[in-house]
Design a protein around this motif. Structure first.
Motif, PDB file in Angstrom:
ATOM      1  N   HIS A   1       0.236 -29.525 -25.519  1.00 41.83           N
ATOM      2  CA  HIS A   1       0.837 -30.689 -24.883  1.00 41.83           C
ATOM      3  C   HIS A   1      -0.014 -31.061 -23.681  1.00 41.83           C
ATOM      4  O   HIS A   1      -0.344 -30.193 -22.866  1.00 41.83           O
ATOM      5  N   LYS A   2      -0.379 -32.306 -23.584  1.00 39.80           N
ATOM      6  CA  LYS A   2      -1.192 -32.731 -22.449  1.00 39.80           C
ATOM      7  C   LYS A   2      -0.329 -32.768 -21.194  1.00 39.80           C
ATOM      8  O   LYS A   2       0.812 -33.183 -21.221  1.00 39.80           O
ATOM      9  N   ARG A   3      -0.915 -32.352 -20.091  1.00 40.14           N
ATOM     10  CA  ARG A   3      -0.207 -32.350 -18.816  1.00 40.14           C
ATOM     11  C   ARG A   3      -1.042 -33.065 -17.761  1.00 40.14           C
ATOM     12  O   ARG A   3      -2.253 -33.147 -17.869  1.00 40.14           O
ATOM     13  N   CYS A   4      -0.364 -33.554 -16.743  1.00 44.91           N
ATOM     14  CA  CYS A   4      -1.030 -34.224 -15.628  1.00 44.91           C
ATOM     15  C   CYS A   4      -1.943 -33.227 -14.919  1.00 44.91           C
ATOM     16  O   CYS A   4      -1.575 -32.072 -14.690  1.00 44.91           O
ATOM     17  N   PHE A   5      -3.123 -33.685 -14.562  1.00 44.95           N
ATOM     18  CA  PHE A   5      -4.111 -32.829 -13.918  1.00 44.95           C
ATOM     19  C   PHE A   5      -3.636 -32.350 -12.549  1.00 44.95           C
ATOM     20  O   PHE A   5      -3.864 -31.214 -12.159  1.00 44.95           O
ATOM     21  N   LEU A   6      -2.945 -33.203 -11.810  1.00 38.77           N
ATOM     22  CA  LEU A   6      -2.527 -32.855 -10.452  1.00 38.77           C
ATOM     23  C   LEU A   6      -1.162 -32.179 -10.398  1.00 38.77           C
ATOM     24  O   LEU A   6      -0.986 -31.163  -9.734  1.00 38.77           O
ATOM     25  N   THR A   7      -0.177 -32.748 -11.086  1.00 40.90           N
ATOM     26  CA  THR A   7       1.188 -32.267 -10.935  1.00 40.90           C
ATOM     27  C   THR A   7       1.655 -31.379 -12.081  1.00 40.90           C
ATOM     28  O   THR A   7       2.634 -30.656 -11.923  1.00 40.90           O
ATOM     29  N   GLY A   8       1.024 -31.458 -13.231  1.00 40.55           N
ATOM     30  CA  GLY A   8       1.463 -30.677 -14.381  1.00 40.55           C
ATOM     31  C   GLY A   8       2.577 -31.332 -15.160  1.00 40.55           C
ATOM     32  O   GLY A   8       3.174 -30.721 -16.037  1.00 40.55           O
ATOM     33  N   ARG A   9       2.866 -32.590 -14.870  1.00 41.76           N
ATOM     34  CA  ARG A   9       3.940 -33.308 -15.553  1.00 41.76           C
ATOM     35  C   ARG A   9       3.568 -33.525 -17.020  1.00 41.76           C
ATOM     36  O   ARG A   9       2.475 -33.987 -17.331  1.00 41.76           O
TER      37      ARG A   9
END
Length: 100
Positions: free
Chosen positions: A60-68
Motif C-alpha cells: 500500500h502506498k503511503r505518504c512520504f512525510l506523514t505515512g498516511r
C-alpha cells in the motif's frame, strides 16, 4: 501521522516482496507455459506456499512525510492535504494554486 507500527509493517512487506519477486515471477511464467492441469495445480501450490505478505497486491502506498495511506499522489509521493499545504507555501516547483 500514522502509527509507527503500521509504517514498519509496510516496510517489512516491501522487503518480502523484493525477496520473493523472482520466484513468484518464474512460477507464474511456468503456469502460463504448461498445458497439463495437474502440473498447473502443483505450481499453484508452490505459489501459494510463499508468504502472503510477499504478494505485490498487499503493498500500500503511503505518504512520504506523514505515512498516511489514503489520497496519495504518485508523482509526488505525498498525501493530498500535505501536497496542498506545500503548494500554498510555494515549495513545489511547477504547481499552481487553483483559484476560481
Amino acid at each position: 501521522m500514522a502509527r509507527k507500527a503500521l509504517i514498519y509493517r509496510e516496510i517489512k512487506r516491501q522487503k518480502l516482496e523484493q525477496k520473493y519477486y523472482l520466484i513468484r515471477r518464474s512460477l507464474k511464467k511456468k503456469i502460463k507455459k504448461t498445458r497439463f492441469l495437474n502440473k498447473k495445480w502443483e505450481i499453484c501450490k508452490k505459489l501459494q506456499s510463499l508468504p502472503r505478505n510477499s504478494a505485490p497486491t498487499r503493498l500500500h502506498k503511503r505518504c512520504f512525510l506523514t505515512g498516511r495511506p489514503r489520497a496519495n499522489y504518485r508523482d509526488f509521493g505525498l498525501s493530498g492535504h500535505i501536497l496542498r499545504e506545500m503548494v500554498y507555501m510555494c515549495l513545489l516547483p511547477g504547481t499552481t494554486r487553483s483559484s476560481w
